[in-house]
Design a protein around this motif. Structure first.
Motif, PDB file in Angstrom:
ATOM      1  N   ASN A   1     -10.114 -17.031  -4.195  1.00 39.17           N
ATOM      2  CA  ASN A   1      -9.012 -17.704  -3.529  1.00 39.17           C
ATOM      3  C   ASN A   1      -9.210 -17.615  -2.032  1.00 39.17           C
ATOM      4  OD1 ASN A   1      -8.688 -14.921  -4.242  1.00 39.17           O
ATOM      5  ND2 ASN A   1      -6.735 -14.966  -3.205  1.00 39.17           N
ATOM      6  N   MET A   2      -9.304 -18.749  -1.397  1.00 41.83           N
ATOM      7  CA  MET A   2      -9.730 -18.720  -0.012  1.00 41.83           C
ATOM      8  C   MET A   2      -9.029 -19.754   0.843  1.00 41.83           C
ATOM      9  SD  MET A   2     -12.047 -16.441   0.448  1.00 41.83           S
ATOM     10  CE  MET A   2     -11.427 -15.348  -0.802  1.00 41.83           C
ATOM     11  N   LYS A   3      -8.770 -19.371   2.088  1.00 37.03           N
ATOM     12  CA  LYS A   3      -8.304 -20.310   3.091  1.00 37.03           C
ATOM     13  C   LYS A   3      -9.468 -20.589   4.038  1.00 37.03           C
ATOM     14  CE  LYS A   3      -4.749 -17.627   4.018  1.00 37.03           C
ATOM     15  NZ  LYS A   3      -4.575 -16.803   2.803  1.00 37.03           N
ATOM     16  N   THR A   4      -9.820 -21.855   4.162  1.00 32.82           N
ATOM     17  CA  THR A   4     -11.006 -22.259   4.904  1.00 32.82           C
ATOM     18  C   THR A   4     -10.636 -23.285   5.958  1.00 32.82           C
ATOM     19  OG1 THR A   4     -12.290 -21.995   2.872  1.00 32.82           O
ATOM     20  CG2 THR A   4     -13.349 -23.164   4.681  1.00 32.82           C
ATOM     21  N   ALA A   5     -11.172 -23.129   7.178  1.00 34.81           N
ATOM     22  CA  ALA A   5     -10.945 -24.104   8.248  1.00 34.81           C
ATOM     23  C   ALA A   5     -12.256 -24.779   8.614  1.00 34.81           C
ATOM     24  CB  ALA A   5     -10.368 -23.412   9.476  1.00 34.81           C
ATOM     25  N   PHE A   6     -12.172 -26.051   8.953  1.00 32.99           N
ATOM     26  CA  PHE A   6     -13.292 -26.785   9.531  1.00 32.99           C
ATOM     27  C   PHE A   6     -12.924 -27.127  10.966  1.00 32.99           C
ATOM     28  CE2 PHE A   6     -14.382 -27.137   5.169  1.00 32.99           C
ATOM     29  CZ  PHE A   6     -15.751 -27.399   5.102  1.00 32.99           C
ATOM     30  N   VAL A   7     -13.766 -26.682  11.906  1.00 31.43           N
ATOM     31  CA  VAL A   7     -13.514 -26.932  13.322  1.00 31.43           C
ATOM     32  C   VAL A   7     -14.759 -27.539  13.947  1.00 31.43           C
ATOM     33  CG1 VAL A   7     -11.851 -25.031  13.506  1.00 31.43           C
ATOM     34  CG2 VAL A   7     -14.258 -24.597  13.996  1.00 31.43           C
ATOM     35  N   GLY A   8     -14.622 -28.028  15.169  1.00 34.64           N
ATOM     36  CA  GLY A   8     -15.752 -28.621  15.876  1.00 34.64           C
ATOM     37  C   GLY A   8     -15.259 -29.635  16.879  1.00 34.64           C
ATOM     38  N   LYS A   9     -16.152 -30.067  17.752  1.00 42.44           N
ATOM     39  CA  LYS A   9     -15.730 -31.046  18.752  1.00 42.44           C
ATOM     40  C   LYS A   9     -15.517 -32.401  18.093  1.00 42.44           C
ATOM     41  CE  LYS A   9     -20.186 -32.808  20.472  1.00 42.44           C
ATOM     42  NZ  LYS A   9     -19.895 -34.219  20.173  1.00 42.44           N
ATOM     43  N   GLY A  10     -14.760 -33.264  18.763  1.00 42.88           N
ATOM     44  CA  GLY A  10     -14.523 -34.596  18.240  1.00 42.88           C
ATOM     45  C   GLY A  10     -15.825 -35.337  17.996  1.00 42.88           C
ATOM     46  N   GLY A  11     -15.930 -35.986  16.849  1.00 43.10           N
ATOM     47  CA  GLY A  11     -17.140 -36.743  16.537  1.00 43.10           C
ATOM     48  C   GLY A  11     -18.253 -35.935  15.908  1.00 43.10           C
TER      49      GLY A  11
ATOM     50  N   THR B   1     -14.204 -19.644   8.684  1.00 42.93           N
ATOM     51  CA  THR B   1     -14.139 -20.862   9.490  1.00 42.93           C
ATOM     52  C   THR B   1     -15.539 -21.461   9.588  1.00 42.93           C
ATOM     53  OG1 THR B   1     -12.235 -20.111  10.765  1.00 42.93           O
ATOM     54  CG2 THR B   1     -13.614 -21.785  11.774  1.00 42.93           C
ATOM     55  N   PHE B   2     -15.640 -22.736   9.256  1.00 44.21           N
ATOM     56  CA  PHE B   2     -16.895 -23.470   9.407  1.00 44.21           C
ATOM     57  C   PHE B   2     -16.835 -24.286  10.693  1.00 44.21           C
ATOM     58  CE2 PHE B   2     -16.951 -23.399   4.580  1.00 44.21           C
ATOM     59  CZ  PHE B   2     -17.970 -22.461   4.496  1.00 44.21           C
ATOM     60  N   LEU B   3     -17.759 -24.017  11.596  1.00 43.84           N
ATOM     61  CA  LEU B   3     -17.858 -24.803  12.808  1.00 43.84           C
ATOM     62  C   LEU B   3     -18.966 -25.842  12.626  1.00 43.84           C
ATOM     63  CD1 LEU B   3     -17.493 -23.849  16.435  1.00 43.84           C
ATOM     64  CD2 LEU B   3     -19.591 -25.031  15.789  1.00 43.84           C
ATOM     65  N   VAL B   4     -18.595 -27.099  12.728  1.00 45.03           N
ATOM     66  CA  VAL B   4     -19.559 -28.189  12.552  1.00 45.03           C
ATOM     67  C   VAL B   4     -20.135 -28.526  13.919  1.00 45.03           C
ATOM     68  CG1 VAL B   4     -19.905 -30.535  11.715  1.00 45.03           C
ATOM     69  CG2 VAL B   4     -18.232 -29.049  10.586  1.00 45.03           C
ATOM     70  N   ALA B   5     -21.452 -28.387  14.058  1.00 41.32           N
ATOM     71  CA  ALA B   5     -22.099 -28.573  15.359  1.00 41.32           C
ATOM     72  C   ALA B   5     -23.277 -29.531  15.243  1.00 41.32           C
ATOM     73  CB  ALA B   5     -22.577 -27.235  15.920  1.00 41.32           C
ATOM     74  N   GLU B   6     -23.339 -30.469  16.164  1.00 39.29           N
ATOM     75  CA  GLU B   6     -24.510 -31.334  16.262  1.00 39.29           C
ATOM     76  C   GLU B   6     -25.596 -30.596  17.046  1.00 39.29           C
ATOM     77  OE1 GLU B   6     -23.294 -35.597  17.261  1.00 39.29           O
ATOM     78  OE2 GLU B   6     -21.471 -34.463  17.690  1.00 39.29           O
TER      79      GLU B   6
ATOM     80  N   VAL C   1      -7.914 -25.828   2.260  1.00 36.86           N
ATOM     81  CA  VAL C   1      -8.923 -26.322   3.205  1.00 36.86           C
ATOM     82  C   VAL C   1      -8.203 -27.070   4.319  1.00 36.86           C
ATOM     83  CG1 VAL C   1     -10.976 -27.759   3.514  1.00 36.86           C
ATOM     84  CG2 VAL C   1     -10.612 -26.548   1.335  1.00 36.86           C
ATOM     85  N   VAL C   2      -8.386 -26.617   5.563  1.00 36.03           N
ATOM     86  CA  VAL C   2      -7.688 -27.208   6.699  1.00 36.03           C
ATOM     87  C   VAL C   2      -8.684 -27.847   7.662  1.00 36.03           C
ATOM     88  CG1 VAL C   2      -6.075 -26.792   8.605  1.00 36.03           C
ATOM     89  CG2 VAL C   2      -5.874 -25.457   6.487  1.00 36.03           C
ATOM     90  N   ASP C   3      -8.475 -29.133   7.924  1.00 35.90           N
ATOM     91  CA  ASP C   3      -9.243 -29.851   8.943  1.00 35.90           C
ATOM     92  C   ASP C   3      -8.487 -29.659  10.257  1.00 35.90           C
ATOM     93  OD1 ASP C   3     -10.954 -31.544  10.295  1.00 35.90           O
ATOM     94  OD2 ASP C   3     -10.033 -33.384   9.551  1.00 35.90           O
ATOM     95  N   MET C   4      -9.050 -28.820  11.131  1.00 38.72           N
ATOM     96  CA  MET C   4      -8.342 -28.415  12.353  1.00 38.72           C
ATOM     97  C   MET C   4      -8.499 -29.446  13.464  1.00 38.72           C
ATOM     98  SD  MET C   4      -6.937 -25.307  11.924  1.00 38.72           S
ATOM     99  CE  MET C   4      -7.098 -24.162  13.304  1.00 38.72           C
ATOM    100  N   THR C   5      -7.634 -29.350  14.459  1.00 37.01           N
ATOM    101  CA  THR C   5      -7.739 -30.237  15.614  1.00 37.01           C
ATOM    102  C   THR C   5      -9.027 -29.939  16.380  1.00 37.01           C
ATOM    103  OG1 THR C   5      -6.491 -31.139  17.474  1.00 37.01           O
ATOM    104  CG2 THR C   5      -6.447 -28.752  17.205  1.00 37.01           C
ATOM    105  N   ALA C   6      -9.576 -30.962  17.011  1.00 34.41           N
ATOM    106  CA  ALA C   6     -10.912 -30.848  17.615  1.00 34.41           C
ATOM    107  C   ALA C   6     -10.904 -29.940  18.845  1.00 34.41           C
ATOM    108  CB  ALA C   6     -11.428 -32.232  17.993  1.00 34.41           C
ATOM    109  N   GLY C   7     -12.075 -29.388  19.143  1.00 35.85           N
ATOM    110  CA  GLY C   7     -12.255 -28.617  20.359  1.00 35.85           C
ATOM    111  C   GLY C   7     -11.502 -27.304  20.361  1.00 35.85           C
TER     112      GLY C   7
END
Length: 328
Positions: free
Chosen positions: A2-12, A183-188, A162-168
């Motif tokens: 059982n997990m609470k997960t966030a996805f964060v990262g800059k816009g785009g 927390t997963f940080l999506v990075a280019e 699963v929470v899609d967080m606000t950018a930046g």
């Protein structure tokens, strides 16, 4: 697990796309999932296959804050009225808690089922930040409803939030970033993409928040090497080009079981990383951090805004725990 997960990262960066893929993947496992769009741009619904009209018709949590407060307050004697509740108000004895699998008035008002070809998930959205809000509200007044719900949420075995967080760095404007098991940080693979990582890492380190990096839009080994040089062992995996995602972005996604094998394996890796944090859960620290941010908010603006001493809302004997071991 059982997990609470966030996805964060800059816009785009692709965080909404990847969070939607993870939600779809979890749905195929039959796990109960609550997906929350806490981003200012509100793209998670369309990424999960909703039409623009369907996405616009989703009930905004920010518009139902009074109902949320009334329900969560319950009979907690320390919270004298819904008007004195702020986004960081912690639960205590008598508070009502939210559980992933149940039906309750908050879900009835704010959540809608989204049918995916792997099953169905509950979707909740903060609501868009519109021109009408300019000058009279800050975006954090919208996301406050999400934070309040997360503060009162206890998730049990085999459940996911699963929470899609606000950018930046807006994700760190409140204590909400400490509400997650991972927390997963999506990075280019760019200097800008990795500079966001360094900013997040600094915040996360101060509060013991587990952070893993997903490299996105990776085209070559050189891109992978660049990310590895910049973020080190925090790089969990990379996503490359996906014809499935391209079709989804055109509004014509194939069945999810047609997602490329490499990307399916990557989503399984994300789930394994999330599940592995379960044994490290520390409910005392989780509750302590909740109280820390509440007292900070109370002092900086909450007491003045509500005309009440919000420090009195803290129940010193209460620790938020999983349902079967809840204590007060």
């Amino acid at each position: 697990m059982n997990m609470k997960t966030a996805f964060v990262g800059k816009g785009g960066s692709g965080k909404t796309t990847l969070s939607s893929l993870f939600v779809r993947h979890l749905a195929t496992t039959g796990s109960p999932v609550v997906a929350v769009d806490a981003d200012i741009n509100q793209h998670l619904g369309p990424a999960l296959g909703l039409s623009d009209a369907q996405a616009r018709s989703l009930p905004a949590m920010g518009d139902r804050l009074s109902l949320i407060k009334d329900y969560l307050r319950g009979s907690n004697p320390r919270v004298t009225s819904a008007e004195t509740m702020i986004k960081t108000t912690p639960p205590g004895e008598g508070s009502r808690l939210l559980r992933v699998r149940e039906d309750n008035p908050v879900y009835e008002a704010c959540a809608r089922p989204v049918e995916l070809d792997g099953g169905a998930v509950r979707l909740m959205v903060t609501g868009p930040f519109t021109e009408a809000d300019l000058g009279v509200a800050c975006y954090h007044s919208k996301t406050g409803a999400v934070e309040l719900c997360l503060n009162h949420l206890v998730d049990g075995p085999g459940e996911y939030v699963v929470v899609d967080m606000t950018a930046g760095s807006d994700s760190f404007a409140s204590g909400m970033f400490t509400r997650f098991d991972l927390t997963f940080l999506v990075a280019e693979p760019t200097r800008k993409g990795t500079s966001v990582y360094r900013q997040y890492k600094e915040y996360a380190r101060d509060f013991g928040v587990p952070l893993k990096v997903i490299g996105n839009k990776v085209q070559s080994q050189d891109d992978i090497d660049f990310l590895r040089d910049e973020v080190g062992d925090d790089l969990l995996l990379t996503f490359g080009h996906s014809d499935w995602v391209r079709a989804m972005e055109k509004g014509r996604p194939p069945r999810f079981d047609q997602l490329e094998d490499d990307n399916r394996r990557a989503l399984s890796t994300l789930q394994a990383a999330v599940d592995a944090t379960y044994e490290k859960r520390d409910w005392e620290r989780y509750t302590r951090q909740m109280v820390h941010f509440h007292l900070k908010n109370a002092q900086s603006w909450g007491n003045e805004r509500t005309g009440a001493d919000l420090a009195a809302q803290v129940d010193p004997d209460f620790v938020l725990r999983e349902p079967e071991t809840a204590t007060a």
